[in-house]
Design a protein around this motif. Sequence first.
Motif, PDB file in Angstrom:
ATOM      1  N   ILE A  86       0.846  -1.204   0.000  1.00 36.74           N
ATOM      2  CA  ILE A  86       0.000   0.000   0.000  1.00 36.74           C
ATOM      3  C   ILE A  86       0.881   1.255   0.000  1.00 36.74           C
ATOM      4  CG2 ILE A  86      -1.658   1.366   1.349  1.00 36.74           C
ATOM      5  CD1 ILE A  86      -2.856  -1.346   2.321  1.00 36.74           C
ATOM      6  N   LYS A  87       1.938   1.218   0.799  1.00 40.24           N
ATOM      7  CA  LYS A  87       2.870   2.361   0.846  1.00 40.24           C
ATOM      8  C   LYS A  87       3.466   2.635  -0.531  1.00 40.24           C
ATOM      9  CE  LYS A  87       7.128   4.101   2.872  1.00 40.24           C
ATOM     10  NZ  LYS A  87       8.176   3.975   3.897  1.00 40.24           N
ATOM     11  N   GLU A  88       3.774   1.556  -1.259  1.00 38.51           N
ATOM     12  CA  GLU A  88       4.396   1.695  -2.584  1.00 38.51           C
ATOM     13  C   GLU A  88       3.487   2.449  -3.554  1.00 38.51           C
ATOM     14  OE1 GLU A  88       6.735  -1.115  -5.820  1.00 38.51           O
ATOM     15  OE2 GLU A  88       5.215  -2.022  -4.535  1.00 38.51           O
ATOM     16  N   ILE A  89       2.196   2.086  -3.597  1.00 39.92           N
ATOM     17  CA  ILE A  89       1.302   2.793  -4.529  1.00 39.92           C
ATOM     18  C   ILE A  89       0.964   4.193  -4.019  1.00 39.92           C
ATOM     19  CG2 ILE A  89       0.354   0.748  -5.647  1.00 39.92           C
ATOM     20  CD1 ILE A  89      -2.186   1.157  -3.908  1.00 39.92           C
ATOM     21  N   HIS A  90       0.904   4.341  -2.691  1.00 37.71           N
ATOM     22  CA  HIS A  90       0.663   5.667  -2.109  1.00 37.71           C
ATOM     23  C   HIS A  90       1.794   6.618  -2.489  1.00 37.71           C
ATOM     24  CE1 HIS A  90       1.072   8.601   1.279  1.00 37.71           C
ATOM     25  NE2 HIS A  90      -0.231   8.721   1.070  1.00 37.71           N
ATOM     26  N   SER A  91       3.019   6.102  -2.523  1.00 42.09           N
ATOM     27  CA  SER A  91       4.175   6.949  -2.855  1.00 42.09           C
ATOM     28  C   SER A  91       4.173   7.367  -4.329  1.00 42.09           C
ATOM     29  CB  SER A  91       5.483   6.228  -2.518  1.00 42.09           C
ATOM     30  OG  SER A  91       5.663   5.127  -3.383  1.00 42.09           O
ATOM     31  N   LEU A  92       3.369   6.680  -5.148  1.00 39.93           N
ATOM     32  CA  LEU A  92       3.228   7.075  -6.554  1.00 39.93           C
ATOM     33  C   LEU A  92       2.227   8.217  -6.726  1.00 39.93           C
ATOM     34  CD1 LEU A  92       2.994   3.525  -8.232  1.00 39.93           C
ATOM     35  CD2 LEU A  92       4.971   5.055  -8.241  1.00 39.93           C
ATOM     36  N   GLY A  93       1.608   8.634  -5.603  1.00 38.58           N
ATOM     37  CA  GLY A  93       0.643   9.721  -5.660  1.00 38.58           C
ATOM     38  C   GLY A  93      -0.793   9.255  -5.814  1.00 38.58           C
ATOM     39  N   VAL A  94      -1.021   7.956  -5.706  1.00 39.44           N
ATOM     40  CA  VAL A  94      -2.380   7.418  -5.822  1.00 39.44           C
ATOM     41  C   VAL A  94      -3.151   7.708  -4.533  1.00 39.44           C
ATOM     42  CG1 VAL A  94      -3.735   5.301  -6.136  1.00 39.44           C
ATOM     43  CG2 VAL A  94      -1.565   5.586  -7.357  1.00 39.44           C
ATOM     44  N   GLN A  95      -4.416   8.084  -4.667  1.00 42.46           N
ATOM     45  CA  GLN A  95      -5.283   8.281  -3.497  1.00 42.46           C
ATOM     46  C   GLN A  95      -5.859   6.910  -3.123  1.00 42.46           C
ATOM     47  OE1 GLN A  95      -8.165  11.396  -4.176  1.00 42.46           O
ATOM     48  NE2 GLN A  95      -6.610  12.858  -4.810  1.00 42.46           N
ATOM     49  N   VAL A  96      -5.462   6.426  -1.949  1.00 44.26           N
ATOM     50  CA  VAL A  96      -5.782   5.057  -1.554  1.00 44.26           C
ATOM     51  C   VAL A  96      -6.771   5.017  -0.400  1.00 44.26           C
ATOM     52  CG1 VAL A  96      -4.830   2.814  -0.873  1.00 44.26           C
ATOM     53  CG2 VAL A  96      -3.399   4.421  -2.164  1.00 44.26           C
ATOM     54  N   SER A  97      -7.875   4.312  -0.598  1.00 43.38           N
ATOM     55  CA  SER A  97      -8.745   3.975   0.526  1.00 43.38           C
ATOM     56  C   SER A  97      -8.861   2.457   0.580  1.00 43.38           C
ATOM     57  CB  SER A  97     -10.118   4.633   0.393  1.00 43.38           C
ATOM     58  OG  SER A  97     -10.730   4.253  -0.814  1.00 43.38           O
ATOM     59  N   VAL A  98      -9.125   1.943   1.774  1.00 44.64           N
ATOM     60  CA  VAL A  98      -9.114   0.498   1.993  1.00 44.64           C
ATOM     61  C   VAL A  98     -10.390   0.078   2.707  1.00 44.64           C
ATOM     62  CG1 VAL A  98      -7.845  -1.447   3.014  1.00 44.64           C
ATOM     63  CG2 VAL A  98      -6.584   0.580   2.249  1.00 44.64           C
ATOM     64  N   VAL A  99     -10.976  -1.018   2.254  1.00 50.21           N
ATOM     65  CA  VAL A  99     -12.059  -1.677   2.984  1.00 50.21           C
ATOM     66  C   VAL A  99     -11.581  -3.087   3.285  1.00 50.21           C
ATOM     67  CG1 VAL A  99     -14.421  -2.579   2.889  1.00 50.21           C
ATOM     68  CG2 VAL A  99     -13.900  -0.333   1.895  1.00 50.21           C
TER      69      VAL A  99
ATOM     70  N   SER B  24       0.730   8.439   6.498  1.00 50.34           N
ATOM     71  CA  SER B  24      -0.327   9.076   7.279  1.00 50.34           C
ATOM     72  C   SER B  24      -1.669   8.412   6.959  1.00 50.34           C
ATOM     73  CB  SER B  24      -0.371  10.568   6.928  1.00 50.34           C
ATOM     74  OG  SER B  24      -1.322  11.229   7.714  1.00 50.34           O
ATOM     75  N   THR B  25      -2.377   7.968   8.006  1.00 47.10           N
ATOM     76  CA  THR B  25      -3.563   7.126   7.822  1.00 47.10           C
ATOM     77  C   THR B  25      -4.692   7.569   8.749  1.00 47.10           C
ATOM     78  OG1 THR B  25      -2.063   5.271   7.363  1.00 47.10           O
ATOM     79  CG2 THR B  25      -4.350   4.711   7.763  1.00 47.10           C
ATOM     80  N   ARG B  26      -5.929   7.449   8.269  1.00 49.01           N
ATOM     81  CA  ARG B  26      -7.105   7.706   9.097  1.00 49.01           C
ATOM     82  C   ARG B  26      -8.057   6.518   8.992  1.00 49.01           C
ATOM     83  NH1 ARG B  26      -4.055  11.191  10.054  1.00 49.01           N
ATOM     84  NH2 ARG B  26      -4.389  13.449  10.248  1.00 49.01           N
ATOM     85  N   VAL B  27      -8.659   6.142  10.118  1.00 43.86           N
ATOM     86  CA  VAL B  27      -9.719   5.130  10.111  1.00 43.86           C
ATOM     87  C   VAL B  27     -11.041   5.862  10.302  1.00 43.86           C
ATOM     88  CG1 VAL B  27     -10.725   3.141  11.288  1.00 43.86           C
ATOM     89  CG2 VAL B  27      -8.245   3.293  11.013  1.00 43.86           C
TER      90      VAL B  27
ATOM     91  N   ARG C 260     -11.328  14.780   1.679  1.00 40.89           N
ATOM     92  CA  ARG C 260     -10.269  15.750   2.041  1.00 40.89           C
ATOM     93  C   ARG C 260      -8.992  15.006   2.461  1.00 40.89           C
ATOM     94  NH1 ARG C 260      -8.048  20.114   1.212  1.00 40.89           N
ATOM     95  NH2 ARG C 260      -7.485  21.561   2.865  1.00 40.89           N
ATOM     96  N   HIS C 261      -9.157  13.947   3.248  1.00 41.92           N
ATOM     97  CA  HIS C 261      -7.982  13.155   3.648  1.00 41.92           C
ATOM     98  C   HIS C 261      -7.248  12.627   2.413  1.00 41.92           C
ATOM     99  CE1 HIS C 261      -8.811  13.411   7.835  1.00 41.92           C
ATOM    100  NE2 HIS C 261      -9.783  12.515   7.894  1.00 41.92           N
ATOM    101  N   LEU C 262      -8.010  12.083   1.465  1.00 44.67           N
ATOM    102  CA  LEU C 262      -7.394  11.534   0.251  1.00 44.67           C
ATOM    103  C   LEU C 262      -6.647  12.617  -0.513  1.00 44.67           C
ATOM    104  CD1 LEU C 262     -10.263   9.189  -1.016  1.00 44.67           C
ATOM    105  CD2 LEU C 262      -8.125   8.486   0.066  1.00 44.67           C
ATOM    106  N   GLU C 263      -7.277  13.790  -0.621  1.00 45.97           N
ATOM    107  CA  GLU C 263      -6.640  14.897  -1.347  1.00 45.97           C
ATOM    108  C   GLU C 263      -5.388  15.385  -0.638  1.00 45.97           C
ATOM    109  OE1 GLU C 263      -9.971  17.528  -1.589  1.00 45.97           O
ATOM    110  OE2 GLU C 263     -10.858  16.466  -3.306  1.00 45.97           O
ATOM    111  N   LYS C 264      -5.336  15.211   0.683  1.00 41.07           N
ATOM    112  CA  LYS C 264      -4.144  15.619   1.444  1.00 41.07           C
ATOM    113  C   LYS C 264      -3.086  14.508   1.490  1.00 41.07           C
ATOM    114  CE  LYS C 264      -5.754  19.237   4.574  1.00 41.07           C
ATOM    115  NZ  LYS C 264      -4.604  20.107   4.805  1.00 41.07           N
ATOM    116  N   GLY C 265      -3.349  13.414   0.797  1.00 38.05           N
ATOM    117  CA  GLY C 265      -2.352  12.356   0.723  1.00 38.05           C
ATOM    118  C   GLY C 265      -2.376  11.372   1.879  1.00 38.05           C
TER     119      GLY C 265
END
Length: 245
Positions: A45-58, A105-108, A128-133
Amino acid sequence: MGPSPVSSPSVKYQRIVLKLSGEVLRGKSSDPIDSAVLERICTDIKEIHSLGVQVSVVIGGGNIFRGLAGSKRGVDRTTGDYMGMLATVINSLALMDCLEKLGVSTRVQSAIPMEQIAEPFIMRRAMRHLEKGRVVIFAAGTGNPYFSTDTTAALRASELRADIILKATKVDGIYDKDPKKHSDAIRYDQITFVDALRQRLNVMDSTAFSLCLDNNVPILVFDLNTPGAIRRATLGEKIGTLVHS
């Protein structure tokens, strides 16, 4: 943390919902959460997040408790589903803890209010969280019994206008019949929603599937155990089966 880095041009999907089953966290150990498996998933997940992808997880809760299985053992279905939702909260906190230790940086956000341990689910705040990375993990399903975590993924993807649902499973895609029982089973590279319905292919449960169909959210089904699978899926490489309109 500042705004999300601009996505690299090779990234095909800018905003994703990653759907994980709770069972994947168990790995081969008897513990509900295998720390090595958890770390591998979070590193991916960190790897794709570092590419600038907005990641949410279920993430599901089947490694701890599954409502449907509980009802077979005499637990009331509604009660069992709430127990299953609480299991997803445990898994979500484990993911959050591991991701933050990796510097992400992560939010639940929980569909069932529990202020001490998670934010309530608020769509605009999640956006907003996604847009802030930040990575956002959606816990406690939809907050309602009788709805699966597949349906949660479909609902959140529709609300957030995600580009795709990445459904990480134990199989490498969708087949025309069960590959464990039939050696001549054929795997699809891609298939339309209509064809998947017509052939009664088990992509997601019917509620989740119809949400994706109605809101035109494609689903990519792939094997989580393939090395670099989440990254390859995000980059649009040929992996798994894409269900689209």
